[in-house]
Scaffold this motif. Structure first.
Motif, PDB file in Angstrom:
ATOM      1  N   ILE A   1      -4.286   6.069   3.771  1.00  0.00           N
ATOM      2  CA  ILE A   1      -3.954   6.396   2.376  1.00  0.00           C
ATOM      3  C   ILE A   1      -5.238   6.744   1.616  1.00  0.00           C
ATOM      4  O   ILE A   1      -5.304   7.762   0.923  1.00  0.00           O
ATOM      5  CB  ILE A   1      -3.197   5.231   1.701  1.00  0.00           C
TER       6      ILE A   1
ATOM      7  N   GLY B   1      -6.668  10.112   2.423  1.00  0.00           N
ATOM      8  CA  GLY B   1      -5.784  11.252   2.222  1.00  0.00           C
ATOM      9  C   GLY B   1      -5.118  11.740   3.484  1.00  0.00           C
ATOM     10  O   GLY B   1      -4.301  12.653   3.463  1.00  0.00           O
TER      11      GLY B   1
ATOM     12  N   GLN C   1      -3.819   1.467   5.129  1.00  0.00           N
ATOM     13  CA  GLN C   1      -4.594   1.516   3.887  1.00  0.00           C
ATOM     14  C   GLN C   1      -5.718   2.550   4.003  1.00  0.00           C
ATOM     15  O   GLN C   1      -5.971   3.306   3.060  1.00  0.00           O
ATOM     16  CB  GLN C   1      -5.167   0.132   3.560  1.00  0.00           C
TER      17      GLN C   1
ATOM     18  N   LYS D   1      -1.126  11.635   3.695  1.00  0.00           N
ATOM     19  CA  LYS D   1      -0.421  12.772   3.095  1.00  0.00           C
ATOM     20  C   LYS D   1      -0.417  13.960   4.048  1.00  0.00           C
ATOM     21  O   LYS D   1       0.580  14.659   4.171  1.00  0.00           O
ATOM     22  CB  LYS D   1      -1.058  13.169   1.764  1.00  0.00           C
TER      23      LYS D   1
ATOM     24  N   ALA E   1       0.833  -1.205   0.000  1.00  0.00           N
ATOM     25  CA  ALA E   1       0.000   0.000   0.000  1.00  0.00           C
ATOM     26  C   ALA E   1       0.868   1.255   0.000  1.00  0.00           C
ATOM     27  O   ALA E   1       0.593   2.209  -0.742  1.00  0.00           O
ATOM     28  CB  ALA E   1      -0.938  -0.002   1.207  1.00  0.00           C
ATOM     29  N   LEU E   2       1.923   1.259   0.800  1.00  0.00           N
ATOM     30  CA  LEU E   2       2.826   2.411   0.829  1.00  0.00           C
ATOM     31  C   LEU E   2       3.565   2.553  -0.496  1.00  0.00           C
ATOM     32  O   LEU E   2       3.737   3.671  -0.995  1.00  0.00           O
ATOM     33  CB  LEU E   2       3.810   2.277   1.994  1.00  0.00           C
TER      34      LEU E   2
ATOM     35  N   ALA F   1       1.270   4.039  -3.033  1.00  0.00           N
ATOM     36  CA  ALA F   1       1.058   5.465  -2.751  1.00  0.00           C
ATOM     37  C   ALA F   1       2.347   6.271  -2.905  1.00  0.00           C
ATOM     38  O   ALA F   1       2.345   7.485  -2.696  1.00  0.00           O
ATOM     39  CB  ALA F   1       0.489   5.647  -1.348  1.00  0.00           C
ATOM     40  N   ARG F   2       3.436   5.581  -3.235  1.00  0.00           N
ATOM     41  CA  ARG F   2       4.761   6.199  -3.394  1.00  0.00           C
ATOM     42  C   ARG F   2       5.221   6.925  -2.133  1.00  0.00           C
ATOM     43  O   ARG F   2       5.752   8.034  -2.182  1.00  0.00           O
ATOM     44  CB  ARG F   2       4.780   7.122  -4.605  1.00  0.00           C
ATOM     45  N   VAL F   3       4.998   6.256  -1.019  1.00  0.00           N
ATOM     46  CA  VAL F   3       5.429   6.780   0.275  1.00  0.00           C
ATOM     47  C   VAL F   3       6.666   5.996   0.691  1.00  0.00           C
ATOM     48  O   VAL F   3       6.596   4.785   0.883  1.00  0.00           O
ATOM     49  CB  VAL F   3       4.325   6.630   1.349  1.00  0.00           C
TER      50      VAL F   3
END
Length: 121
Positions: A111, A114, A108, A117, A56-57, A60-62
């Motif tokens: 993410i 929002g 999840q 972020k 999941a990360l 989300a490009r985390v």
């Protein structure tokens, strides 16, 4: 959110040091990683949930740091020290900016809403 923890006065002085230092190395390692990194995932091998949190990360490009401690067959005593420290009963344990946010389904949800972020901003 008070969580029942046995008061130190109810622990015999002869065993206090043993309790205080019980697998302190793993707790200190995770504390150091949490202090150095915005997102830390603590998991164990053979458990699909840490993989879900990391996927999941990744989606989300985390960026995150992953710490893995054993699997179902070993290192359970060391992992138990982490559970005692956090009060979180399962793996993974996901930390964002020093705060435990829960496990795979919790990250999840953060993410999807929002909120992750916002926490990282």
């Amino acid at each position: 959110m008070p969580r029942p923890v046995l008061d130190e006065s109810r622990i015999h002085p002869a065993v206090r040091a043993r309790i205080a230092t019980h697998h302190a190395d793993i707790v200190q390692e995770v504390q150091a990683a949490v202090a150095r990194n915005a997102v830390v995932v603590v998991g164990m091998g053979l458990n699909p949930m840490p993989k879900k949190a990391r996927a999941a990360l990744d989606a989300a490009r985390v960026p995150y740091t992953y710490l893995e401690y054993g699997n179902y067959f070993n290192e359970w005593r060391r992992r138990n020290a982490l559970k005692m420290w956090t009060g979180w009963p399962t793996f993974p344990m996901v930390f964002v900016k020093g705060t435990l946010v829960g496990g795979a389904s919790d990250v999840q949800a953060l993410i999807a809403s929002g909120e992750l972020k916002a926490l990282l901003a």
